[in-house]
Motif scaffolding. Structure first.
Motif, PDB file in Angstrom:
ATOM      1  N   THR A  92       0.828  -1.216   0.000  1.00 37.49           N
ATOM      2  CA  THR A  92       0.000   0.000   0.000  1.00 37.49           C
ATOM      3  C   THR A  92       0.859   1.262   0.000  1.00 37.49           C
ATOM      4  O   THR A  92       0.514   2.242  -0.659  1.00 37.49           O
ATOM      5  CB  THR A  92      -0.983   0.018   1.184  1.00 37.49           C
ATOM      6  OG1 THR A  92      -0.258  -0.068   2.417  1.00 37.49           O
ATOM      7  CG2 THR A  92      -1.976  -1.128   1.095  1.00 37.49           C
ATOM      8  N   LEU A  93       1.979   1.237   0.716  1.00 39.26           N
ATOM      9  CA  LEU A  93       2.866   2.402   0.728  1.00 39.26           C
ATOM     10  C   LEU A  93       3.495   2.606  -0.646  1.00 39.26           C
ATOM     11  O   LEU A  93       3.614   3.734  -1.119  1.00 39.26           O
ATOM     12  CB  LEU A  93       3.943   2.258   1.796  1.00 39.26           C
ATOM     13  CG  LEU A  93       3.453   2.278   3.246  1.00 39.26           C
ATOM     14  CD1 LEU A  93       4.601   1.995   4.196  1.00 39.26           C
ATOM     15  CD2 LEU A  93       2.774   3.580   3.587  1.00 39.26           C
ATOM     16  N   ALA A  94       3.881   1.504  -1.290  1.00 34.81           N
ATOM     17  CA  ALA A  94       4.461   1.601  -2.634  1.00 34.81           C
ATOM     18  C   ALA A  94       3.437   2.123  -3.628  1.00 34.81           C
ATOM     19  O   ALA A  94       3.726   3.020  -4.428  1.00 34.81           O
ATOM     20  CB  ALA A  94       4.986   0.238  -3.070  1.00 34.81           C
ATOM     21  N   GLU A  95       2.229   1.578  -3.598  1.00 35.21           N
ATOM     22  CA  GLU A  95       1.176   2.027  -4.514  1.00 35.21           C
ATOM     23  C   GLU A  95       0.849   3.493  -4.288  1.00 35.21           C
ATOM     24  O   GLU A  95       0.656   4.251  -5.233  1.00 35.21           O
ATOM     25  CB  GLU A  95      -0.068   1.170  -4.349  1.00 35.21           C
ATOM     26  CG  GLU A  95       0.084  -0.222  -4.917  1.00 35.21           C
ATOM     27  CD  GLU A  95      -1.104  -1.120  -4.634  1.00 35.21           C
ATOM     28  OE1 GLU A  95      -1.973  -0.748  -3.804  1.00 35.21           O
ATOM     29  OE2 GLU A  95      -1.169  -2.199  -5.240  1.00 35.21           O
ATOM     30  N   HIS A  96       0.772   3.892  -3.027  1.00 36.98           N
ATOM     31  CA  HIS A  96       0.488   5.289  -2.711  1.00 36.98           C
ATOM     32  C   HIS A  96       1.565   6.209  -3.298  1.00 36.98           C
ATOM     33  O   HIS A  96       1.273   7.307  -3.749  1.00 36.98           O
ATOM     34  CB  HIS A  96       0.397   5.473  -1.195  1.00 36.98           C
ATOM     35  CG  HIS A  96       0.110   6.868  -0.771  1.00 36.98           C
ATOM     36  ND1 HIS A  96      -1.108   7.465  -0.957  1.00 36.98           N
ATOM     37  CD2 HIS A  96       0.892   7.800  -0.180  1.00 36.98           C
ATOM     38  CE1 HIS A  96      -1.064   8.708  -0.501  1.00 36.98           C
ATOM     39  NE2 HIS A  96       0.145   8.931  -0.022  1.00 36.98           N
ATOM     40  N   GLY A  97       2.803   5.726  -3.317  1.00 30.40           N
ATOM     41  CA  GLY A  97       3.911   6.502  -3.857  1.00 30.40           C
ATOM     42  C   GLY A  97       4.081   6.385  -5.361  1.00 30.40           C
ATOM     43  O   GLY A  97       4.985   6.972  -5.926  1.00 30.40           O
ATOM     44  N   GLY A  98       3.208   5.591  -6.008  1.00 32.58           N
ATOM     45  CA  GLY A  98       3.254   5.474  -7.455  1.00 32.58           C
ATOM     46  C   GLY A  98       4.117   4.342  -7.985  1.00 32.58           C
ATOM     47  O   GLY A  98       4.342   4.242  -9.190  1.00 32.58           O
ATOM     48  N   SER A 147       5.491  -2.045  -7.501  1.00 30.38           N
ATOM     49  CA  SER A 147       5.735  -3.153  -6.580  1.00 30.38           C
ATOM     50  C   SER A 147       6.333  -2.590  -5.288  1.00 30.38           C
ATOM     51  O   SER A 147       6.819  -1.458  -5.267  1.00 30.38           O
ATOM     52  CB  SER A 147       6.693  -4.174  -7.204  1.00 30.38           C
ATOM     53  OG  SER A 147       8.018  -3.722  -7.124  1.00 30.38           O
ATOM     54  N   PRO A 148       6.335  -3.387  -4.229  1.00 27.60           N
ATOM     55  CA  PRO A 148       6.881  -2.910  -2.952  1.00 27.60           C
ATOM     56  C   PRO A 148       8.389  -3.054  -2.835  1.00 27.60           C
ATOM     57  O   PRO A 148       8.962  -2.733  -1.789  1.00 27.60           O
ATOM     58  CB  PRO A 148       6.171  -3.801  -1.930  1.00 27.60           C
ATOM     59  CG  PRO A 148       5.970  -5.080  -2.646  1.00 27.60           C
ATOM     60  CD  PRO A 148       5.672  -4.679  -4.078  1.00 27.60           C
ATOM     61  N   ASP A 149       9.052  -3.487  -3.881  1.00 21.89           N
ATOM     62  CA  ASP A 149      10.483  -3.787  -3.791  1.00 21.89           C
ATOM     63  C   ASP A 149      11.322  -2.616  -3.284  1.00 21.89           C
ATOM     64  O   ASP A 149      12.192  -2.784  -2.427  1.00 21.89           O
ATOM     65  CB  ASP A 149      11.030  -4.241  -5.145  1.00 21.89           C
ATOM     66  CG  ASP A 149      10.389  -5.541  -5.619  1.00 21.89           C
ATOM     67  OD1 ASP A 149       9.777  -6.245  -4.781  1.00 21.89           O
ATOM     68  OD2 ASP A 149      10.499  -5.840  -6.813  1.00 21.89           O
ATOM     69  N   GLY A 150      11.075  -1.443  -3.799  1.00 19.90           N
ATOM     70  CA  GLY A 150      11.854  -0.278  -3.385  1.00 19.90           C
ATOM     71  C   GLY A 150      11.651   0.079  -1.922  1.00 19.90           C
ATOM     72  O   GLY A 150      12.613   0.391  -1.210  1.00 19.90           O
ATOM     73  N   MET A 151      10.406   0.033  -1.460  1.00 19.60           N
ATOM     74  CA  MET A 151      10.128   0.322  -0.046  1.00 19.60           C
ATOM     75  C   MET A 151      10.769  -0.728   0.843  1.00 19.60           C
ATOM     76  O   MET A 151      11.334  -0.405   1.891  1.00 19.60           O
ATOM     77  CB  MET A 151       8.615   0.349   0.221  1.00 19.60           C
ATOM     78  CG  MET A 151       7.905   1.524  -0.365  1.00 19.60           C
ATOM     79  SD  MET A 151       8.447   3.072   0.368  1.00 19.60           S
ATOM     80  CE  MET A 151       7.465   4.201  -0.595  1.00 19.60           C
ATOM     81  N   GLN A 152      10.685  -1.979   0.425  1.00 23.17           N
ATOM     82  CA  GLN A 152      11.296  -3.048   1.214  1.00 23.17           C
ATOM     83  C   GLN A 152      12.810  -2.899   1.256  1.00 23.17           C
ATOM     84  O   GLN A 152      13.424  -3.115   2.303  1.00 23.17           O
ATOM     85  CB  GLN A 152      10.894  -4.412   0.652  1.00 23.17           C
ATOM     86  CG  GLN A 152       9.437  -4.714   0.894  1.00 23.17           C
ATOM     87  CD  GLN A 152       8.955  -5.952   0.172  1.00 23.17           C
ATOM     88  OE1 GLN A 152       9.634  -6.470  -0.718  1.00 23.17           O
ATOM     89  NE2 GLN A 152       7.784  -6.425   0.549  1.00 23.17           N
ATOM     90  N   ARG A 153      13.411  -2.503   0.136  1.00 19.61           N
ATOM     91  CA  ARG A 153      14.858  -2.264   0.111  1.00 19.61           C
ATOM     92  C   ARG A 153      15.237  -1.123   1.048  1.00 19.61           C
ATOM     93  O   ARG A 153      16.256  -1.190   1.742  1.00 19.61           O
ATOM     94  CB  ARG A 153      15.314  -1.937  -1.315  1.00 19.61           C
ATOM     95  CG  ARG A 153      16.293  -2.896  -1.872  1.00 19.61           C
ATOM     96  CD  ARG A 153      16.852  -2.538  -3.229  1.00 19.61           C
ATOM     97  NE  ARG A 153      16.103  -1.632  -4.072  1.00 19.61           N
ATOM     98  CZ  ARG A 153      15.158  -2.009  -4.934  1.00 19.61           C
ATOM     99  NH1 ARG A 153      14.829  -3.264  -5.061  1.00 19.61           N
ATOM    100  NH2 ARG A 153      14.543  -1.114  -5.675  1.00 19.61           N
ATOM    101  N   LEU A 154      14.403  -0.079   1.060  1.00 24.16           N
ATOM    102  CA  LEU A 154      14.664   1.052   1.956  1.00 24.16           C
ATOM    103  C   LEU A 154      14.730   0.573   3.404  1.00 24.16           C
ATOM    104  O   LEU A 154      15.631   0.940   4.148  1.00 24.16           O
ATOM    105  CB  LEU A 154      13.570   2.120   1.807  1.00 24.16           C
ATOM    106  CG  LEU A 154      13.612   3.266   2.808  1.00 24.16           C
ATOM    107  CD1 LEU A 154      14.836   4.143   2.571  1.00 24.16           C
ATOM    108  CD2 LEU A 154      12.344   4.093   2.722  1.00 24.16           C
ATOM    109  N   LEU A 155      13.784  -0.238   3.796  1.00 27.78           N
ATOM    110  CA  LEU A 155      13.708  -0.682   5.188  1.00 27.78           C
ATOM    111  C   LEU A 155      14.688  -1.800   5.516  1.00 27.78           C
ATOM    112  O   LEU A 155      15.169  -1.900   6.636  1.00 27.78           O
ATOM    113  CB  LEU A 155      12.284  -1.152   5.494  1.00 27.78           C
ATOM    114  CG  LEU A 155      11.213  -0.072   5.353  1.00 27.78           C
ATOM    115  CD1 LEU A 155       9.835  -0.679   5.518  1.00 27.78           C
ATOM    116  CD2 LEU A 155      11.437   1.053   6.344  1.00 27.78           C
TER     117      LEU A 155
END
Length: 82
Positions: A49-55, A58-66
């Motif tokens: 949901t955070l990835a989609e909200h950011g455009g 997939s969530p890969d980038g958010m997961q990499r960040l964390l």
């Protein structure tokens, strides 16, 4: 009435304050998207949901960040406390 422009400017200032604690440009950009997602009125807040909200598609980038981004955790804490 909420001053949305002031709120956005304050969040931008926080992101700018901590951006230097991230060694690479990609995580520096993504941390602002992540924080905006956390503060958004999303029903659920997870990687998708955070990835989609950011455009993102997939969530890969958010997961990499964390999970794997190289950043100064103590420095961010100190910046935010200051």
């Amino acid at each position: 009435m909420v001053d949305l422009a002031g709120w956005v400017a304050s969040l931008d200032a926080v992101v700018e304050l901590i951006a230097g604690r991230f060694r690479r440009a990609e995580p520096r950009r993504r941390v602002g998207t992540y924080l905006r997602g956390l503060l958004a009125g999303l029903e659920r807040k997870n990687g998708w949901t955070l990835a989609e909200h950011g455009g993102a598609v997939s969530p890969d980038g958010m997961q990499r960040l964390l999970r794997a981004a190289d950043w100064d955790v103590d420095g961010v804490r100190d910046d935010l406390r200051g």
